[in-house]
Design a protein around this motif. Structure first.
Motif, short mmCIF file in Angstrom:
data_model
loop_
_atom_site.label_atom_id
_atom_site.label_comp_id
_atom_site.label_asym_id
_atom_site.label_seq_id
_atom_site.Cartn_x
_atom_site.Cartn_y
_atom_site.Cartn_z
N LEU A 77 -117.26 64.84 -9.47
CA LEU A 77 -116.14 63.94 -9.25
C LEU A 77 -116.33 62.71 -10.11
N GLY A 78 -115.22 62.09 -10.49
CA GLY A 78 -115.30 60.90 -11.33
C GLY A 78 -115.89 59.73 -10.57
N ARG A 79 -116.57 58.89 -11.28
CA ARG A 79 -117.16 57.69 -10.70
C ARG A 79 -116.48 56.45 -11.27
N ILE A 80 -116.75 55.32 -10.66
CA ILE A 80 -116.18 54.05 -11.12
C ILE A 80 -116.77 53.72 -12.49
N SER A 81 -115.91 53.31 -13.42
CA SER A 81 -116.39 52.98 -14.77
C SER A 81 -117.11 51.63 -14.77
N THR A 82 -117.84 51.40 -15.84
CA THR A 82 -118.63 50.17 -15.96
C THR A 82 -117.73 48.94 -15.99
N GLU A 83 -116.57 49.05 -16.68
CA GLU A 83 -115.66 47.88 -16.76
C GLU A 83 -115.16 47.48 -15.38
N VAL A 84 -114.83 48.46 -14.54
CA VAL A 84 -114.33 48.16 -13.19
C VAL A 84 -115.44 47.54 -12.35
N ARG A 85 -116.65 48.10 -12.45
CA ARG A 85 -117.79 47.54 -11.70
C ARG A 85 -117.98 46.07 -12.05
N GLN A 86 -118.00 45.80 -13.36
CA GLN A 86 -118.25 44.43 -13.80
C GLN A 86 -117.09 43.51 -13.43
N ALA A 87 -115.86 44.01 -13.48
CA ALA A 87 -114.70 43.20 -13.11
C ALA A 87 -114.75 42.82 -11.64
N ILE A 88 -115.14 43.76 -10.79
CA ILE A 88 -115.25 43.48 -9.34
C ILE A 88 -116.32 42.42 -9.10
N GLN A 89 -117.49 42.60 -9.71
CA GLN A 89 -118.59 41.64 -9.51
C GLN A 89 -118.21 40.26 -10.03
N LYS A 90 -117.63 40.21 -11.22
CA LYS A 90 -117.28 38.92 -11.84
C LYS A 90 -116.25 38.18 -10.99
N ALA A 91 -115.20 38.88 -10.55
CA ALA A 91 -114.15 38.24 -9.75
C ALA A 91 -114.69 37.79 -8.40
N ARG A 92 -115.57 38.59 -7.82
CA ARG A 92 -116.14 38.24 -6.52
C ARG A 92 -117.02 37.01 -6.63
N LEU A 93 -117.83 36.96 -7.69
CA LEU A 93 -118.73 35.81 -7.87
C LEU A 93 -117.96 34.54 -8.24
N GLU A 94 -116.84 34.69 -8.99
CA GLU A 94 -116.02 33.52 -9.32
C GLU A 94 -115.40 32.91 -8.06
N LYS A 95 -115.06 33.73 -7.11
CA LYS A 95 -114.50 33.26 -5.83
C LYS A 95 -115.60 32.88 -4.85
N LYS A 96 -116.87 33.01 -5.28
CA LYS A 96 -118.03 32.66 -4.46
C LYS A 96 -118.03 33.42 -3.13
N MET A 97 -117.84 34.75 -3.24
CA MET A 97 -117.80 35.62 -2.07
C MET A 97 -119.01 36.53 -2.09
N SER A 98 -119.50 36.86 -0.90
CA SER A 98 -120.54 37.89 -0.83
C SER A 98 -119.85 39.25 -0.69
N GLN A 99 -120.63 40.31 -0.85
CA GLN A 99 -120.08 41.65 -0.68
C GLN A 99 -119.57 41.85 0.75
N THR A 100 -120.27 41.27 1.70
CA THR A 100 -119.88 41.39 3.11
C THR A 100 -118.54 40.71 3.38
N VAL A 101 -118.34 39.53 2.81
CA VAL A 101 -117.08 38.81 3.01
C VAL A 101 -115.93 39.58 2.37
N LEU A 102 -116.15 40.09 1.15
CA LEU A 102 -115.12 40.90 0.49
C LEU A 102 -114.78 42.13 1.33
N ALA A 103 -115.81 42.77 1.87
CA ALA A 103 -115.60 43.96 2.70
C ALA A 103 -114.75 43.63 3.93
N LYS A 104 -115.01 42.49 4.55
CA LYS A 104 -114.22 42.09 5.73
C LYS A 104 -112.78 41.82 5.35
N LEU A 105 -112.56 41.20 4.18
CA LEU A 105 -111.21 40.88 3.76
C LEU A 105 -110.38 42.12 3.43
N ILE A 106 -111.04 43.18 2.98
CA ILE A 106 -110.30 44.41 2.66
C ILE A 106 -110.41 45.45 3.78
#
Length: 145
Positions: A77-106
């Motif tokens: 099965l296809g996996r998430i590409s590197t660009e998407v991984r980095q875009a998620i991390q970069k946007a999350r860190l710019e908003k100063k969110m942890s993975q847990t906070v992002l998970a709760k919001l979605i």
């Protein structure tokens, strides 16, 4: 003297037959009952159950099932590409969110966000849409490798 009723007294001469209760199946499997039946010449049925009482794992059917699955399903099965991984991390860190906070919001488990950021997740358009909404970044155009 005791008085008797004026009615006619009859005696019932019909025979009464009493039968033994049929033996239960568990009693028939008892070794003593089997030996007694063998000694008396009664018919005894023995059935060998396939792989009964063994702790062996069936290897051939599992291999066949796997081969059948490989023929009908795509190999990987296809996996998430590197660009998407980095875009998620970069946007999350710019908003100063942890993975847990992002998970709760979605409304997802933190493990889901972690798998997306590590590139181990199979892309799900609904989850990517939730992340886009919360993070404010475009993610869905870059999912495939």
């Amino acid at each position: 003297m005791p008085s008797r009723s004026a009615g006619v007294i009859k005696q019932d001469w019909e025979p009464v037959v009493m039968h033994k209760a049929k033996p239960k199946s568990q009693d028939l499997r008892d070794p003593k009952a089997v030996n007694h039946a063998l000694r008396s010449g009664a018919p005894v049925q023995t059935i060998k159950k396939f792989d009964a009482g063994s702790n062996k794992k069936a290897t051939a059917p599992v291999v066949n099932a796997r081969k059948l699955e490989e023929e009908t399903e795509p190999a990987a099965l296809g996996r998430i590409s590197t660009e998407v991984r980095q875009a998620i991390q970069k946007a999350r860190l710019e908003k100063k969110m942890s993975q847990t906070v992002l998970a709760k919001l979605i409304n997802e488990q933190p493990k889901v966000v972690q798998e997306y950021e590590n590139g181990k997740a199979v892309p799900n358009q609904a989850i990517l849409a939730k992340m886009e909404r919360v993070l404010g970044v475009k993610l869905r155009g870059k999912t495939g490798k």
